[in-house]
Design a protein around this motif. Sequence first.
Motif, PDB file in Angstrom:
ATOM      1  N   THR A 109       0.836  -1.202   0.000  1.00 53.38           N
ATOM      2  CA  THR A 109       0.000   0.000   0.000  1.00 53.38           C
ATOM      3  C   THR A 109       0.868   1.248   0.000  1.00 53.38           C
ATOM      4  O   THR A 109       1.800   1.359   0.790  1.00 53.38           O
ATOM      5  CB  THR A 109      -0.926   0.008   1.240  1.00 53.38           C
ATOM      6  N   LEU A 110       0.537   2.184  -0.876  1.00 49.74           N
ATOM      7  CA  LEU A 110       1.188   3.488  -0.925  1.00 49.74           C
ATOM      8  C   LEU A 110       0.316   4.458  -0.134  1.00 49.74           C
ATOM      9  O   LEU A 110      -0.864   4.631  -0.444  1.00 49.74           O
ATOM     10  CB  LEU A 110       1.329   3.959  -2.372  1.00 49.74           C
ATOM     11  N   VAL A 111       0.896   5.058   0.894  1.00 50.07           N
ATOM     12  CA  VAL A 111       0.147   5.950   1.775  1.00 50.07           C
ATOM     13  C   VAL A 111       0.694   7.364   1.644  1.00 50.07           C
ATOM     14  O   VAL A 111       1.904   7.584   1.694  1.00 50.07           O
ATOM     15  CB  VAL A 111       0.242   5.473   3.245  1.00 50.07           C
ATOM     16  N   ARG A 112      -0.193   8.304   1.471  1.00 56.13           N
ATOM     17  CA  ARG A 112       0.154   9.731   1.400  1.00 56.13           C
ATOM     18  C   ARG A 112      -0.094  10.336   2.775  1.00 56.13           C
ATOM     19  O   ARG A 112      -1.108  10.065   3.412  1.00 56.13           O
ATOM     20  CB  ARG A 112      -0.736  10.425   0.375  1.00 56.13           C
ATOM     21  N   SER A 113       0.849  11.133   3.247  1.00 57.00           N
ATOM     22  CA  SER A 113       0.614  11.847   4.505  1.00 57.00           C
ATOM     23  C   SER A 113       0.657  13.339   4.221  1.00 57.00           C
ATOM     24  O   SER A 113       1.487  13.820   3.460  1.00 57.00           O
ATOM     25  CB  SER A 113       1.634  11.459   5.569  1.00 57.00           C
ATOM     26  N   GLU A 114      -0.288  14.029   4.825  1.00 57.18           N
ATOM     27  CA  GLU A 114      -0.366  15.480   4.695  1.00 57.18           C
ATOM     28  C   GLU A 114      -0.330  16.060   6.101  1.00 57.18           C
ATOM     29  O   GLU A 114      -1.152  15.691   6.944  1.00 57.18           O
ATOM     30  CB  GLU A 114      -1.646  15.882   3.982  1.00 57.18           C
ATOM     31  N   LEU A 115       0.639  16.928   6.333  1.00 55.55           N
ATOM     32  CA  LEU A 115       0.757  17.526   7.658  1.00 55.55           C
ATOM     33  C   LEU A 115      -0.303  18.601   7.842  1.00 55.55           C
ATOM     34  O   LEU A 115      -0.476  19.468   6.986  1.00 55.55           O
ATOM     35  CB  LEU A 115       2.153  18.107   7.854  1.00 55.55           C
ATOM     36  N   GLN A 116      -1.013  18.521   8.955  1.00 52.51           N
ATOM     37  CA  GLN A 116      -2.045  19.482   9.329  1.00 52.51           C
ATOM     38  C   GLN A 116      -1.656  20.070  10.689  1.00 52.51           C
ATOM     39  O   GLN A 116      -0.833  19.504  11.397  1.00 52.51           O
ATOM     40  CB  GLN A 116      -3.404  18.776   9.464  1.00 52.51           C
ATOM     41  N   ALA A 117      -2.266  21.149  11.068  1.00 54.05           N
ATOM     42  CA  ALA A 117      -1.987  21.761  12.371  1.00 54.05           C
ATOM     43  C   ALA A 117      -2.261  20.784  13.511  1.00 54.05           C
ATOM     44  O   ALA A 117      -1.538  20.753  14.504  1.00 54.05           O
ATOM     45  CB  ALA A 117      -2.824  23.027  12.556  1.00 54.05           C
ATOM     46  N   GLU A 118      -3.283  19.946  13.362  1.00 53.56           N
ATOM     47  CA  GLU A 118      -3.643  19.000  14.418  1.00 53.56           C
ATOM     48  C   GLU A 118      -2.880  17.677  14.307  1.00 53.56           C
ATOM     49  O   GLU A 118      -3.083  16.781  15.116  1.00 53.56           O
ATOM     50  CB  GLU A 118      -5.153  18.748  14.435  1.00 53.56           C
ATOM     51  N   GLY A 119      -2.033  17.534  13.317  1.00 58.11           N
ATOM     52  CA  GLY A 119      -1.250  16.311  13.131  1.00 58.11           C
ATOM     53  C   GLY A 119      -1.333  15.840  11.691  1.00 58.11           C
ATOM     54  O   GLY A 119      -1.961  16.482  10.853  1.00 58.11           O
ATOM     55  N   ALA A 120      -0.702  14.723  11.411  1.00 62.66           N
ATOM     56  CA  ALA A 120      -0.687  14.196  10.046  1.00 62.66           C
ATOM     57  C   ALA A 120      -2.028  13.557   9.703  1.00 62.66           C
ATOM     58  O   ALA A 120      -2.689  12.970  10.552  1.00 62.66           O
ATOM     59  CB  ALA A 120       0.430  13.183   9.889  1.00 62.66           C
ATOM     60  N   ARG A 121      -2.406  13.685   8.453  1.00 66.10           N
ATOM     61  CA  ARG A 121      -3.596  13.027   7.918  1.00 66.10           C
ATOM     62  C   ARG A 121      -3.107  12.055   6.833  1.00 66.10           C
ATOM     63  O   ARG A 121      -2.333  12.436   5.960  1.00 66.10           O
ATOM     64  CB  ARG A 121      -4.535  14.059   7.314  1.00 66.10           C
ATOM     65  N   TYR A 122      -3.557  10.809   6.918  1.00 68.23           N
ATOM     66  CA  TYR A 122      -3.088   9.767   6.011  1.00 68.23           C
ATOM     67  C   TYR A 122      -4.203   9.321   5.084  1.00 68.23           C
ATOM     68  O   TYR A 122      -5.352   9.209   5.493  1.00 68.23           O
ATOM     69  CB  TYR A 122      -2.587   8.554   6.817  1.00 68.23           C
ATOM     70  N   SER A 123      -3.844   9.033   3.823  1.00 70.05           N
ATOM     71  CA  SER A 123      -4.808   8.504   2.865  1.00 70.05           C
ATOM     72  C   SER A 123      -4.097   7.494   1.960  1.00 70.05           C
ATOM     73  O   SER A 123      -2.895   7.601   1.717  1.00 70.05           O
ATOM     74  CB  SER A 123      -5.435   9.630   2.032  1.00 70.05           C
ATOM     75  N   VAL A 124      -4.841   6.520   1.478  1.00 69.71           N
ATOM     76  CA  VAL A 124      -4.286   5.500   0.595  1.00 69.71           C
ATOM     77  C   VAL A 124      -4.234   6.064  -0.821  1.00 69.71           C
ATOM     78  O   VAL A 124      -5.251   6.487  -1.367  1.00 69.71           O
ATOM     79  CB  VAL A 124      -5.126   4.207   0.650  1.00 69.71           C
ATOM     80  N   ALA A 125      -3.029   6.061  -1.404  1.00 74.86           N
ATOM     81  CA  ALA A 125      -2.837   6.576  -2.755  1.00 74.86           C
ATOM     82  C   ALA A 125      -2.788   5.449  -3.783  1.00 74.86           C
ATOM     83  O   ALA A 125      -2.901   5.692  -4.977  1.00 74.86           O
ATOM     84  CB  ALA A 125      -1.551   7.406  -2.818  1.00 74.86           C
ATOM     85  N   GLY A 126      -2.606   4.215  -3.327  1.00 76.05           N
ATOM     86  CA  GLY A 126      -2.588   3.062  -4.221  1.00 76.05           C
ATOM     87  C   GLY A 126      -2.438   1.790  -3.411  1.00 76.05           C
ATOM     88  O   GLY A 126      -1.867   1.804  -2.316  1.00 76.05           O
ATOM     89  N   ARG A 127      -2.956   0.706  -3.959  1.00 79.32           N
ATOM     90  CA  ARG A 127      -2.848  -0.599  -3.273  1.00 79.32           C
ATOM     91  C   ARG A 127      -2.642  -1.665  -4.337  1.00 79.32           C
ATOM     92  O   ARG A 127      -3.355  -1.678  -5.341  1.00 79.32           O
ATOM     93  CB  ARG A 127      -4.106  -0.869  -2.471  1.00 79.32           C
TER      94      ARG A 127
END
Length: 140
Positions: A109-127
Motif C-alpha cells: 500500500t502506498l500511503v500519502r501523509s499530509e501535515l495538518q496543524a492537528e497532526g498528520a492526515r493519512y490517505s491511501v494513494a494506491g494498493r
Amino acid sequence: TLRFLGGVDAGAGEALRRALDGVAAQAGAVVASTGPRPEALGRSVWIVPVQGLEELARSVCATTGDIGQPVPDRPFRGHLTLARARRPAALDGLPGGPFAGQWAVTDLTLVRSELQAEGARYSVAGRWPMGADRPAGGPQ
C-alpha cells in the motif's frame, strides 16, 4: 513503513506506481510477526518490533531508489508505531509486557501523509495485491 519517500513530484508518480506494481507482482508469501514486547524507538516513539518484512523492504528500496528522498543508509527496522509523544516523558509507564502476533501480508500500500496543524492526515494513494493474491490487471 517499508520506505519513506518524502515529497514526490507528479512526474515521478507513474514511475513509482510501476515500481510498486513490479514489487507486488514478484512478491512471494510474506508473513509478518510482532514481538517480543513494545519498546521505545528514540525518545518519543513507542513501537512493537515486526519481523518478516525485510526482503519486501529491500525490494521496495531497490526499485524506488531514484524516486523521492534517498534510501536511508541504515538497516530496515520493521515496527508498528503504538504511540508518539511530544514530550519524551509521556512514554514513561507505557505497558511493556509480552506482545506477539502474526499475519499474512497480502497487499503493498502506498500511503500519502499530509501535515495538518492537528497532526498528520493519512490517505491511501494506491494498493497492489501481492503474488498469488493478484487479480488479473494489476493494481487496485
